[in-house]
Design a protein around this motif. Structure first.
Motif, short mmCIF file in Angstrom:
data_model
loop_
_atom_site.label_atom_id
_atom_site.label_comp_id
_atom_site.label_asym_id
_atom_site.label_seq_id
_atom_site.Cartn_x
_atom_site.Cartn_y
_atom_site.Cartn_z
N ASP A 12 0.85 -1.19 0.00
CA ASP A 12 0.00 0.00 0.00
C ASP A 12 0.90 1.24 0.00
O ASP A 12 1.94 1.26 0.64
N THR A 13 0.46 2.25 -0.74
CA THR A 13 1.32 3.44 -0.89
C THR A 13 1.52 4.20 0.41
O THR A 13 2.40 5.04 0.49
N ASN A 36 -1.39 -2.67 -7.65
CA ASN A 36 -0.64 -1.47 -8.03
C ASN A 36 -1.61 -0.41 -8.57
O ASN A 36 -2.38 -0.69 -9.49
N PRO A 37 -1.61 0.80 -7.99
CA PRO A 37 -2.61 1.80 -8.38
C PRO A 37 -2.64 2.08 -9.89
O PRO A 37 -3.72 2.26 -10.46
N TYR A 38 -1.49 2.11 -10.54
CA TYR A 38 -1.49 2.38 -11.99
C TYR A 38 -2.11 1.22 -12.77
O TYR A 38 -2.71 1.42 -13.82
N GLU A 40 -4.61 -0.42 -11.75
CA GLU A 40 -6.07 -0.31 -11.62
C GLU A 40 -6.66 0.51 -12.77
O GLU A 40 -7.78 0.25 -13.20
N TYR A 41 -5.88 1.47 -13.27
CA TYR A 41 -6.36 2.21 -14.45
C TYR A 41 -6.49 1.25 -15.64
O TYR A 41 -7.42 1.34 -16.44
N LYS A 178 -2.25 8.02 -14.65
CA LYS A 178 -3.37 8.69 -13.99
C LYS A 178 -4.06 9.61 -15.00
O LYS A 178 -3.40 10.18 -15.86
N THR B 252 1.04 9.40 -5.92
CA THR B 252 0.29 8.96 -7.09
C THR B 252 0.36 9.99 -8.21
O THR B 252 -0.32 9.85 -9.22
N GLN B 271 1.75 11.11 1.52
CA GLN B 271 1.75 10.88 0.07
C GLN B 271 2.34 12.08 -0.67
O GLN B 271 2.99 11.93 -1.70
N THR C 34 -12.66 2.18 1.57
CA THR C 34 -12.16 3.07 0.51
C THR C 34 -13.24 4.05 0.07
O THR C 34 -12.98 5.24 -0.12
#
Lengths: 249, 322, 398
Positions: A12-13, A36-38, A40-41, A178, B252, B271, C34
């Protein structure tokens, strides 16, 4: 439309990084892992493209240990049709990872292979592009806008002070940044449906590669700064300090 | 004699500033290995500024000219560099938009890995060793590159450019046959035209403390007064739709390392800190004296940004006019 | 963003309770967490201060599938187990009791009675619409003079040759002013005949039905609380919930809602504890973080202990509910305990935050004020004491 998405399980970031025993990787104790958040895109793009096409199949492929199954299930809960876990240890060398993924994807008949532009753990920005190179496919990397129509793919990539407009024919590899979309949250029904979707596990082994991690350390703590003052009168003092002491203006 | 290849960048026929950093980094590595430095530039015509590459440390400048090389040509550039890349001990790119796309292409063609975003480099027992931030800069990884050619990209604004007084002799480089699978059809201006936060030597960023999008005008004014400055934003305001995604600094968003980072009305969530903590000098302006941003700031002002920022803009304008 | 909320919320799990949950239960909990972090937390402070229910969040809640999530899939619901449902309530109330109340009322007090006491036609018509929030429901049981003693209600339903006529006043009705449909409880027989209490589905646009907001609330400010007036409201025959009968029916609904409250208040307590821990590490006084002082450490240790006990309590309660062995008295114990500890934890967290603790930018005081309502509604703390007392001794002492 047949679409593959490659997905990585990462810390987690918000994780506070602690260097593990051995001094080459992080201590995973108590660390929460997430997709990985990227990536998810990329998952969102795959689902949305299939919805738009009205037919097709979406597949998520992940390299990792058994725990990566949970990450794959997250994508299935969002709406991906099935999962493949390439069970094996990762590598610090993105090319070795790319080779294993390319071997799985090759001959799969995919119109589109999607990746996040990078993983937020190792920060390589490399694997998606490398898979495209290995498979001899066009690669549109780091796109913040994506359009697929009539056998072609268009994308936009942010560059320094501008936006590059990219075009290629399908099949192609795309890595997402993003801005390309807003990933959906899995619905509760989706989470329940995910456990019934197929998830295939295939053992893999990676080559030694050409990158050897010899150490991992924490960045030096910044020296504590100082409060120049309170209120607008401090602005004059600050401007002077930036010029004479910090020498940045 | 071993040689290092430095991959430079041009846009619109002008060499980009980051190219000098790439050459300087290559020079640093070459000096450690007793090697020479070749710079390579891909374009469709003459490139203004290549004469400076010698001074930055290039022994030779190899110019690959092709009619389709006006804009970035991913497959063409990759094929050209890979056609000679195997003969080099190392290839150094910049971790820019182009470098992030091009370096892994070349590495894959050469069958080696690729170290991205390198902030330190040297040699150890003949091998190239690099340090690079991982986990958004929360850790630093040391990596030994064991391939026949070490492929790496350096983080912009990290390697100092110096005066090396090398010849920088211009040589043509043949472009091999290649298939352009993907093409760059145009370069558009970004929606909010301005310097990119990752490139600008100064970044002024705003957060929720600005209260509404129109108040970013205060930061644009300060950026204009500082000169060569980009306006960045925290995740909160980008998510709220106040600023473009490209302006977001943080885990991010973009990771930046300018020489001066000014955080205005940003509390300093972890962040956000991850994206700017390697900036050389950090200034924070916030009304909350307990805001975490002050823990990483070199200089802080506690106060109402709506009063402090216009004063700072005026003071900077005055100083720079002197 | 405040200091305390500088990094995202990761829940509280000192006793590895996560290991007792299934992968799906964890995934559901994390998804709702979330959603709350991204959608509710950014707007809740303003909503509370201005006293407005953030109704723009309703479509998102419905899309997520939290409304009536433990009811079967054949009626458009998610078909979740009761632990997963409880975890949803925990995460929603970690955000705000008002939002959890909205979901509890829609799911536990409107959808549940239609599911339990309705005809197949009523279920097929109403449940999917309520799950998608195309219809918003409220639950009319409490009256101005009959709170803890709902059996004394004086709202009446008189049968006519083609339907029913309802008359009466209901009070403290969550969602009342924005509801499109109300489940109203009324006596079809004499005023002292509790057995004649039946449930009715009342569209709020029926002639003679009015709902108006109760003003001046100092608690649950981000939730609508209303008074309903029914004056000669004519309803068709099929407005009656056919399987409802007696005071037991609305009490069964309350058992559902109280179950959710037991989990929800735990979520509010976790939010306050989390905020207190962060603040204690960041806030420097006398040259050291206040978390380095013994007095704050005692506060935090007490909070964590009570949260951990409450967590284990509701988890076992949920497993009993799934197994069909849960009794209303089991729920009373959990509702009573968890509301109580949550009130204490919220107050202690607010105190630990010092002067900052009174600001809406922080969460603890909002939770503290909300929890006074939650402590009171769906059976006050005292009433649950008496329910347990009766269960223990066999003597009713109401």
């Amino acid at each position: 439309m047949k679409i593959a998405v490659c997905l990585k399980r990462v810390p987690d970031t918000t994780t506070k990084i602690v260097v593990g025993a051995g001094g080459k990787s992080i201590d995973e104790a108590g660390v929460k892992f997430v997709p990985n958040p990227y990536d998810e895109y990329a998952v969102e793009a795959a689902i949305a493209l299939k919805e738009k096409a009205g037919a097709g199949e979406t597949v998520v492929v992940s390299l990792g240990g058994d725990a990566a199954q949970e990450t794959i299930r997250t994508a299935l809960a969002m709406g991906i049709d099935r999962g493949v876990l390439l069970k094996g240890d990762g590598s610090a060398d993105g090319l070795e990872v790319a080779r294993v993924l390319a071997a799985e994807l090759n001959g799969g008949g995919y119109d589109l292979i999607l990746f996040g532009k990078m993983a937020v753990d190792d920060y390589h920005h490399a694997v998606g592009v490398m898979v495209g190179e290995i498979l001899g496919l066009p690669v549109l990397s780091s796109v913040s806008a994506l359009r697929v129509e009539g056998g072609t793919v268009g994308g936009e990539r942010e560059i320094e002070g501008g936006v590059e407009v990219l075009a290629a024919a399908l099949p192609a590899v795309v890595t997402t940044d993003k801005g390309v979309n807003t990933p959906r949250l899995p619905s509760l029904k989706g989470i329940m449906a995910a456990k019934k979707k197929p998830l295939e596990v295939k053992p893999v082994s990676l080559g030694a590669g050409t990158m050897v991690v010899t150490g991992l350390s924490l960045p030096p703590e910044r020296q504590a700064g100082r409060i120049v003052g309170e209120g607008p009168d401090a602005a004059a003092v600050l401007a002077q300090l930036l010029r004479t002491e910090a020498k940045v203006i | 004699m071993a040689a290092i290849l430095a991959v430079t960048e041009q846009r619109g026929g002008s060499l980009r500033k980051v190219s000098l950093e790439v050459v300087a980094a290559a020079r640093q590595l070459a000096d450690a290995m007793g090697a020479t430095v070749d710079a390579v530039v891909c374009s469709s015509g003459p490139v203004e500024g290549v004469a400076a590459l010698g001074n930055a440390g290039a022994d030779q400048v190899r110019h690959a000219s092709h009619e389709t090389f006006t804009l970035y040509n991913p497959d063409g550039f990759a094929a050209t560099i890979a056609s000679v890349g195997g003969g080099y001990a190392a290839i150094v790119f910049a971790a820019t938009a182009m470098g992030r796309d091009l370096a892994p292409r070349v590495a894959a063609k050469l069958g080696v890995g690729c170290a991205t975003d390198v902030t330190g480099l040297g040699t150890e027992g003949g091998a190239v060793v690099v340090t690079r931030p991982v986990y958004a800069g929360k850790a630093i990884q040391q990596v030994r590159l064991t391939g026949a050619t070490a492929v790496l990209s350096i983080r912009p604004n990290t390697f100092a450019t110096g005066s090396a007084a090398k010849a920088g002799t211009l040589q043509p480089l043949a472009v091999p046959a290649f298939t352009a699978r993907v093409t760059v059809t145009a370069v558009k201006a970004p929606a909010q035209a301005s310097l990119d936060v990752t490139e600008a030597p100064i970044v002024v960023s705003g957060g929720r403390g600005l209260r509404e999008p129109a108040n970013f005008k205060l930061l644009e004014d300060l950026a204009a007064a500082l000169g060569n400055a980009a306006v960045g934003a925290s995740r909160a305001v980008v998510d709220a739709g106040w600023r473009e995604h490209g302006a977001q600094v943080g885990q991010t968003g973009k990771t930046v390392a300018p020489s001066l980072y000014v955080a205005v009305g940003i509390s300093g969530a972890i962040q956000h800190l991850a994206g700017m903590r390697t900036s050389k000098v950090i200034v924070a302006i916030n009304k909350d004296k307990d805001a975490p941003i002050f823990k990483v700031a070199d200089y802080g002002i506690v106060g109402d940004l709506f009063e402090v920022v216009p004063r700072l803009t005026a003071e900077v304008t005055k100083l720079r006019a002197e | 963003m405040s200091v305390a909320s500088a990094a995202s919320y990761a829940g509280v799990d000192f006793y590895q309770v996560d290991s007792l949950l299934t992968e799906e239960e964890r995934a559901i909990r994390d998804t709702v967490r979330t959603w709350v972090e991204e959608n509710l937390i950014p707007v809740i402070g303003d909503a509370y201060v201005t006293g407005k229910f953030p109704k723009q969040l309703i479509p998102g809640l419905a899309e997520l599938g939290v409304l009536g999530a433990n009811l079967p899939e054949e009626y458009g619901c998610a078909g979740l187990g009761n632990v997963a449902y409880g975890l949803i309530m925990q995460e929603l109330e970690r955000g705000d009791s008002g939002i959890r109340s909205f979901a509890s009322v829609q799911g536990g007090l409107v959808m549940y009675p239609i599911y339990a006491f309705g005809s197949e036609e009523q279920k097929k018509y109403w449940l999917p619409r309520l799950a998608k929030a195309e219809e918003i429901g409220c639950f009319g049981l409490t009256e101005p003079d009959f709170g803890s003693n709902p059996g004394g209600m004086i709202t009446t339903a008189r049968e006519t040759k083609d339907g029913w006529v309802l008359n009466g006043t209901k009070m403290w009705i969550t969602n009342g002013s924005q509801a499109t449909v109300a489940v109203v409880w009324a006596k079809t027989g004499a005023v002292d005949d509790q057995k004649s209490i039946r449930g009715f589905i009342v569209p709020t646009n029926s002639k003679g039905f009015t709902g108006k907001d109760q003003k001046g609330k100092l608690s649950l400010r981000a939730s609508d609380t209303s008074e309903l007036h029914l004056e000669d409201v004519h309803l068709p025959k099929d407005a009656l919930l056919p399987k409802s009968g007696g005071l037991k029916s609305p009490l069964m609904c309350l058992t559902q809602a109280r179950y959710g409250i037991s989990w929800g208040t735990l979520g509010a307590a976790m939010a306050c504890y989390d905020e207190a821990v962060r603040y204690s590490k960041n806030r420097v006084m006398f040259g050291k973080p206040i978390g380095a002082t013994q007095i704050q450490q005692v506060r935090l240790a007490d909070m964590l202990t009570e949260i951990t006990k409450a967590q284990l309590l509701v988890l076992q309660l949920g497993r009993m509910k799934d197994a069909g062995t849960m009794t209303p008295q089991h729920v009373s114990l959990a509702k009573r305990n968890n509301c109580n500890i949550a009130c204490d934890i919220a107050r202690e967290a607010r105190r630990l935050l010092g002067a900052n603790g009174i600001l809406a930018e922080y969460h603890s005081m909002r939770h503290m004020a909300n929890l006074e309502s939650v402590y009171t509604y769906e059976g006050t703390h005292d009433m649950h004491s008496l329910i347990l007392g009766q269960d223990i001794t066999g003597f009713g002492a109401f």
